[in-house]
Write a protein that holds these residues in place. Structure first.
Motif, PDB file in Angstrom:
ATOM      1  N   VAL A 124     -58.336  62.036  41.137  1.00  0.00           N
ATOM      2  CA  VAL A 124     -57.930  62.702  42.389  1.00  0.00           C
ATOM      3  C   VAL A 124     -56.413  62.643  42.543  1.00  0.00           C
ATOM      4  CG1 VAL A 124     -58.081  62.579  44.904  1.00  0.00           C
ATOM      5  CG2 VAL A 124     -60.126  62.254  43.508  1.00  0.00           C
ATOM      6  N   ARG A 125     -55.798  61.527  42.173  1.00  0.00           N
ATOM      7  CA  ARG A 125     -54.338  61.397  42.258  1.00  0.00           C
ATOM      8  C   ARG A 125     -53.639  62.396  41.327  1.00  0.00           C
ATOM      9  NH1 ARG A 125     -52.082  56.620  44.338  1.00  0.00           N
ATOM     10  NH2 ARG A 125     -53.606  55.525  45.621  1.00  0.00           N
ATOM     11  N   ALA A 126     -54.247  62.601  40.160  1.00  0.00           N
ATOM     12  CA  ALA A 126     -53.672  63.596  39.248  1.00  0.00           C
ATOM     13  C   ALA A 126     -53.735  64.984  39.864  1.00  0.00           C
ATOM     14  CB  ALA A 126     -54.424  63.570  37.917  1.00  0.00           C
ATOM     15  N   GLU A 127     -54.817  65.255  40.601  1.00  0.00           N
ATOM     16  CA  GLU A 127     -54.955  66.547  41.284  1.00  0.00           C
ATOM     17  C   GLU A 127     -53.871  66.702  42.349  1.00  0.00           C
ATOM     18  OE1 GLU A 127     -56.888  69.008  40.706  1.00  0.00           O
ATOM     19  OE2 GLU A 127     -56.807  70.228  42.552  1.00  0.00           O
ATOM     20  N   VAL A 128     -53.596  65.628  43.082  1.00  0.00           N
ATOM     21  CA  VAL A 128     -52.541  65.675  44.112  1.00  0.00           C
ATOM     22  C   VAL A 128     -51.197  65.976  43.459  1.00  0.00           C
ATOM     23  CG1 VAL A 128     -51.245  64.292  45.787  1.00  0.00           C
ATOM     24  CG2 VAL A 128     -53.747  64.143  45.705  1.00  0.00           C
ATOM     25  N   ARG A 129     -50.932  65.272  42.345  1.00  0.00           N
ATOM     26  CA  ARG A 129     -49.639  65.496  41.677  1.00  0.00           C
ATOM     27  C   ARG A 129     -49.509  66.933  41.171  1.00  0.00           C
ATOM     28  NH1 ARG A 129     -47.737  61.625  36.831  1.00  0.00           N
ATOM     29  NH2 ARG A 129     -49.447  62.671  35.749  1.00  0.00           N
ATOM     30  N   GLU A 130     -50.585  67.473  40.603  1.00  0.00           N
ATOM     31  CA  GLU A 130     -50.525  68.841  40.088  1.00  0.00           C
ATOM     32  C   GLU A 130     -50.339  69.852  41.220  1.00  0.00           C
ATOM     33  OE1 GLU A 130     -50.286  69.840  36.942  1.00  0.00           O
ATOM     34  OE2 GLU A 130     -50.138  67.684  36.569  1.00  0.00           O
ATOM     35  N   ARG A 131     -51.014  69.605  42.351  1.00  0.00           N
ATOM     36  CA  ARG A 131     -50.859  70.530  43.491  1.00  0.00           C
ATOM     37  C   ARG A 131     -49.443  70.448  44.072  1.00  0.00           C
ATOM     38  NH1 ARG A 131     -54.497  74.254  42.529  1.00  0.00           N
ATOM     39  NH2 ARG A 131     -56.618  73.427  42.465  1.00  0.00           N
ATOM     40  N   ALA A 132     -48.858  69.259  44.050  1.00  0.00           N
ATOM     41  CA  ALA A 132     -47.469  69.108  44.520  1.00  0.00           C
ATOM     42  C   ALA A 132     -46.511  69.850  43.584  1.00  0.00           C
ATOM     43  CB  ALA A 132     -47.100  67.633  44.600  1.00  0.00           C
ATOM     44  N   ILE A 133     -46.786  69.748  42.274  1.00  0.00           N
ATOM     45  CA  ILE A 133     -45.953  70.472  41.296  1.00  0.00           C
ATOM     46  C   ILE A 133     -46.082  71.983  41.522  1.00  0.00           C
ATOM     47  CG2 ILE A 133     -45.712  71.020  38.846  1.00  0.00           C
ATOM     48  CD1 ILE A 133     -46.534  68.117  38.240  1.00  0.00           C
TER      49      ILE A 133
ATOM     50  N   ILE B 259     -42.855  59.965  40.666  1.00  0.00           N
ATOM     51  CA  ILE B 259     -44.241  60.439  40.663  1.00  0.00           C
ATOM     52  C   ILE B 259     -44.563  61.109  39.326  1.00  0.00           C
ATOM     53  CG2 ILE B 259     -45.889  61.978  41.813  1.00  0.00           C
ATOM     54  CD1 ILE B 259     -45.119  59.558  43.469  1.00  0.00           C
ATOM     55  N   LEU B 260     -43.547  61.718  38.708  1.00  0.00           N
ATOM     56  CA  LEU B 260     -43.773  62.408  37.432  1.00  0.00           C
ATOM     57  C   LEU B 260     -43.812  61.424  36.251  1.00  0.00           C
ATOM     58  CD1 LEU B 260     -41.468  65.551  37.820  1.00  0.00           C
ATOM     59  CD2 LEU B 260     -43.971  65.493  37.881  1.00  0.00           C
ATOM     60  N   ALA B 261     -43.372  60.197  36.477  1.00  0.00           N
ATOM     61  CA  ALA B 261     -43.359  59.204  35.392  1.00  0.00           C
ATOM     62  C   ALA B 261     -44.785  58.902  34.925  1.00  0.00           C
ATOM     63  CB  ALA B 261     -42.662  57.944  35.882  1.00  0.00           C
ATOM     64  N   SER B 262     -44.878  58.242  33.778  1.00  0.00           N
ATOM     65  CA  SER B 262     -46.208  57.972  33.192  1.00  0.00           C
ATOM     66  C   SER B 262     -47.081  57.143  34.126  1.00  0.00           C
ATOM     67  CB  SER B 262     -46.049  57.256  31.850  1.00  0.00           C
ATOM     68  OG  SER B 262     -45.305  56.059  32.025  1.00  0.00           O
TER      69      SER B 262
ATOM     70  N   GLY C 188     -46.754  57.334  37.360  1.00  0.00           N
ATOM     71  CA  GLY C 188     -46.508  57.961  38.660  1.00  0.00           C
ATOM     72  C   GLY C 188     -47.752  58.067  39.526  1.00  0.00           C
ATOM     73  N   LEU C 189     -48.908  58.217  38.895  1.00  0.00           N
ATOM     74  CA  LEU C 189     -50.133  58.354  39.693  1.00  0.00           C
ATOM     75  C   LEU C 189     -50.379  57.119  40.540  1.00  0.00           C
ATOM     76  CD1 LEU C 189     -52.557  60.050  37.108  1.00  0.00           C
ATOM     77  CD2 LEU C 189     -51.160  61.121  38.886  1.00  0.00           C
ATOM     78  N   GLN C 190     -49.969  55.957  40.001  1.00  0.00           N
ATOM     79  CA  GLN C 190     -50.149  54.702  40.731  1.00  0.00           C
ATOM     80  C   GLN C 190     -49.266  54.667  41.987  1.00  0.00           C
ATOM     81  OE1 GLN C 190     -52.122  52.105  39.726  1.00  0.00           O
ATOM     82  NE2 GLN C 190     -52.811  52.977  37.774  1.00  0.00           N
ATOM     83  N   LYS C 191     -48.200  55.480  41.993  1.00  0.00           N
ATOM     84  CA  LYS C 191     -47.201  55.392  43.073  1.00  0.00           C
ATOM     85  C   LYS C 191     -47.457  56.389  44.202  1.00  0.00           C
ATOM     86  CE  LYS C 191     -43.733  53.757  39.790  1.00  0.00           C
ATOM     87  NZ  LYS C 191     -43.976  52.346  40.159  1.00  0.00           N
ATOM     88  N   ILE C 192     -48.482  57.187  44.097  1.00  0.00           N
ATOM     89  CA  ILE C 192     -48.830  58.086  45.207  1.00  0.00           C
ATOM     90  C   ILE C 192     -49.360  57.226  46.338  1.00  0.00           C
ATOM     91  CG2 ILE C 192     -50.372  59.923  45.942  1.00  0.00           C
ATOM     92  CD1 ILE C 192     -50.193  61.065  43.128  1.00  0.00           C
ATOM     93  N   ALA C 193     -48.683  57.298  47.472  1.00  0.00           N
ATOM     94  CA  ALA C 193     -48.934  56.331  48.550  1.00  0.00           C
ATOM     95  C   ALA C 193     -50.033  56.815  49.474  1.00  0.00           C
ATOM     96  CB  ALA C 193     -47.645  56.096  49.331  1.00  0.00           C
ATOM     97  N   ALA C 194     -51.255  56.369  49.209  1.00  0.00           N
ATOM     98  CA  ALA C 194     -52.387  56.708  50.081  1.00  0.00           C
ATOM     99  C   ALA C 194     -52.631  55.615  51.109  1.00  0.00           C
ATOM    100  CB  ALA C 194     -53.637  56.932  49.235  1.00  0.00           C
ATOM    101  N   ALA C 195     -52.063  54.430  50.892  1.00  0.00           N
ATOM    102  CA  ALA C 195     -52.347  53.291  51.773  1.00  0.00           C
ATOM    103  C   ALA C 195     -51.181  53.009  52.704  1.00  0.00           C
ATOM    104  CB  ALA C 195     -52.642  52.062  50.927  1.00  0.00           C
ATOM    105  N   SER C 196     -51.513  52.478  53.881  1.00  0.00           N
ATOM    106  CA  SER C 196     -50.475  52.043  54.823  1.00  0.00           C
ATOM    107  C   SER C 196     -50.349  50.521  54.827  1.00  0.00           C
ATOM    108  CB  SER C 196     -50.813  52.498  56.255  1.00  0.00           C
ATOM    109  OG  SER C 196     -50.868  53.890  56.323  1.00  0.00           O
ATOM    110  N   ASP C 197     -51.395  49.853  54.320  1.00  0.00           N
ATOM    111  CA  ASP C 197     -51.405  48.377  54.318  1.00  0.00           C
ATOM    112  C   ASP C 197     -51.520  47.895  52.876  1.00  0.00           C
ATOM    113  OD1 ASP C 197     -51.752  45.710  54.641  1.00  0.00           O
ATOM    114  OD2 ASP C 197     -53.522  45.868  55.935  1.00  0.00           O
ATOM    115  N   PRO C 198     -50.467  47.216  52.365  1.00  0.00           N
ATOM    116  CA  PRO C 198     -50.532  46.757  50.976  1.00  0.00           C
ATOM    117  C   PRO C 198     -51.631  45.713  50.751  1.00  0.00           C
ATOM    118  CG  PRO C 198     -48.651  45.815  52.117  1.00  0.00           C
ATOM    119  CD  PRO C 198     -49.233  46.819  53.030  1.00  0.00           C
TER     120      PRO C 198
END
Length: 482
Positions: free
Chosen positions: A138-147, A354-357, A359-369
């Motif tokens: 799903v994160r990859a989908e978000v990144r592709e849609r942002a691109i 976000i484009l880095a290898s 980068g998917l880990q860095k998409i911020a879906a959470a507000s609480d670490p």
């Protein structure tokens, strides 16, 4: 009247009928020539001599036949002025309609690749992220849609920018065309002046000049007049473009302004193709003139606002790896104030983090670490941006602003098309009125041809009768002189 005078009178009838037949033939030959104006022969009787002759004692004096007063064109100056007045508006609206249609093609709405669809796909991918915040797919989908969103901004901007360059080239071309018309008209002015010094009327040269003036009137607003000395002048907003045999040229300076070469002052056309091109190249919404710059500015506003608002929320959240303060979009500083001179739509791109290898880990879906990886609250805040009025977009949401931009463009294009069609109907009707006055009617010319033919034959018959009278006088009356 003597018998010999009768021969002279009949001779004038022959010559005038012959000339009238020549003019009729000239009209028929040019029935399909663009710009040709029907010509007619003005005839007048030759008055009798004022001196008393030996034969006048038997009756009143009579005239001495017929002569040609003039060979003139049948042309209505009022209709000419009306045609040129409306033709300039046709040129302006035709140009605007063509450019706005091209801009509509660039935005390509509605379609699968238009901004509304791409924006919708981007927020739908965030919706899926909120359901599965830990899913890399799903994160990859978000990144592709942002691109895809950034690419859409880049592509549309580039096409709009190319359109501006194309408009500049077209303006240069039209300026050269106007200069060419001015040069050709000035040369015709000189030829007409020299020809008419002999007392003749240069009807065919005047036709050529009128045709060029008609064509010039579509390019730029002009006024024309001819003084009593035959000096023909064309003005643009009071400045002479053609004055007799002198043509004045214009060009585009380094800042893109159209200026007179002689004085360096601005030309400032008020209508015509040149005005339409300048409006489309320079119109930024000031005074209601919306050209390509206006749509580029609106496009930049949308790109800036999306990047700024998305980043503000994204940077406050946490990625799967606990990363924080990572922007989703880059290419420019989204924390600064909007600058109308920055081409945000050209610069926007997905951030390098976000484009880095990883980068998917860095998409911020959470507000609480501490709630990773299942926390989706920041993703929900990102989704919520879709329905929030944005101050930088005049209080509209992203979707509303995008739809409004496309809608405004559609209205502008529709208005330009409507004005173009109205002007086409008006110009066509005026031209038909002109043709009904100036055009060649083959039926009328055929009638004239028969009339002048019969006139010629009748004059020839008069000569025959006079010949018979002379024969009677010389050969059958007495024997004196034999």
């Amino acid at each position: 009247m003597s018998t010999f005078q009768g021969l002279e009178i009949a001779k004038t009838g022959l010559f005038v009928s012959q000339k009238a037949l020549d003019v009729t033939g000239h009209n028929i030959a040019n029935a399909n020539t663009p710009g040709y104006t029907r010509q007619v022969v003005d005839m007048a009787s030759i008055a009798p001599p004022t001196t008393f002759g030996m034969y006048d004692q038997w009756g009143k004096a009579i005239g001495e036949g017929v002569k040609i007063q003039d060979i003139r064109q049948i042309r209505d100056q009022f209709l000419d002025n009306q045609f040129r007045r409306e033709n300039k508006f046709l040129g302006e609206w035709e140009t605007k309609a063509q450019v706005l249609a091209a801009v509509e093609d660039i935005f390509n709405e509605p379609s699968d690749s238009g901004i509304n669809t791409v924006l919708n796909d981007f927020f739908n991918s965030l919706q899926e992220l909120s359901k599965n915040p830990e899913s890399l797919t799903v994160r990859a989908e978000v990144r592709e849609r942002a691109i895809a969103l950034a690419d859409t901004f880049n592509t549309v901007y580039q096409h709009l920018y190319d359109k501006l360059n194309e408009l500049n080239s077209t303006i240069q071309s039209r300026i050269s065309e106007i200069n060419s018309y001015a040069d050709r008209i000035s040369k015709l002015n000189n030829e007409i002046y020299r020809f008419e010094l002999t007392g003749q009327t240069a009807n065919d040269l005047r036709d050529q000049r009128n045709l060029l003036v008609d064509q010039l009137s579509k390019l730029v607003n002009i006024t024309t007049y001819e003084d009593s000395n035959g000096n023909f002048r064309i003005d643009i907003a009071g400045q002479a473009l053609v004055d007799g045999s002198t043509a004045f040229t214009m060009s585009m300076d380094s800042t893109g302004n159209v200026v007179w070469d002689l004085t360096g002052t601005s030309v400032n056309p008020s209508s015509g193709i040149l005005k339409g091109l300048l409006d489309m190249r320079d119109g930024d919404g000031t005074n209601g003139i919306k050209g390509v710059p206006y749509y580029i500015n609106e496009w930049n506003k949308l790109a800036y606002s999306i990047a700024k608002e998305i980043n503000a929320v994204h940077e406050s959240g946490y990625g799967l790896d606990g990363s924080h303060d990572i922007p989703l979009f880059g290419g420019f500083d989204t924390t600064g104030a909007y600058d109308s001179k920055v081409q945000y739509a050209q610069l926007i791109k997905v951030s390098s983090q976000i484009l880095a290898s990883d980068g998917l880990q860095k998409i911020a879906a959470a507000s609480d670490p501490n709630a990773l990886p299942g926390d989706n609250t920041n993703a929900l805040q990102l989704i919520g941006l879709r329905d929030i009025p944005i101050q930088g977009l005049n209080g509209a949401t992203f979707d509303d602003f995008a739809r409004s931009l496309i809608s405004n463009l559609g209205v502008d294009a529709q208005q330009a098309n409507m004005m173009q069609q109205n002007q086409q109907v008006m110009v066509k009707q005026i031209d038909l009125n002109r043709q009904s006055v100036s055009g060649v009617s083959l039926d009328e010319e055929m009638t004239n041809m028969l009339k002048y033919q019969k006139s010629y034959v009748a004059s020839a018959r008069v000569i025959t009768v006079m010949d018979e009278l002379l024969d009677t006088l010389i050969n059958r009356m007495g024997i004196v002189g034999r």
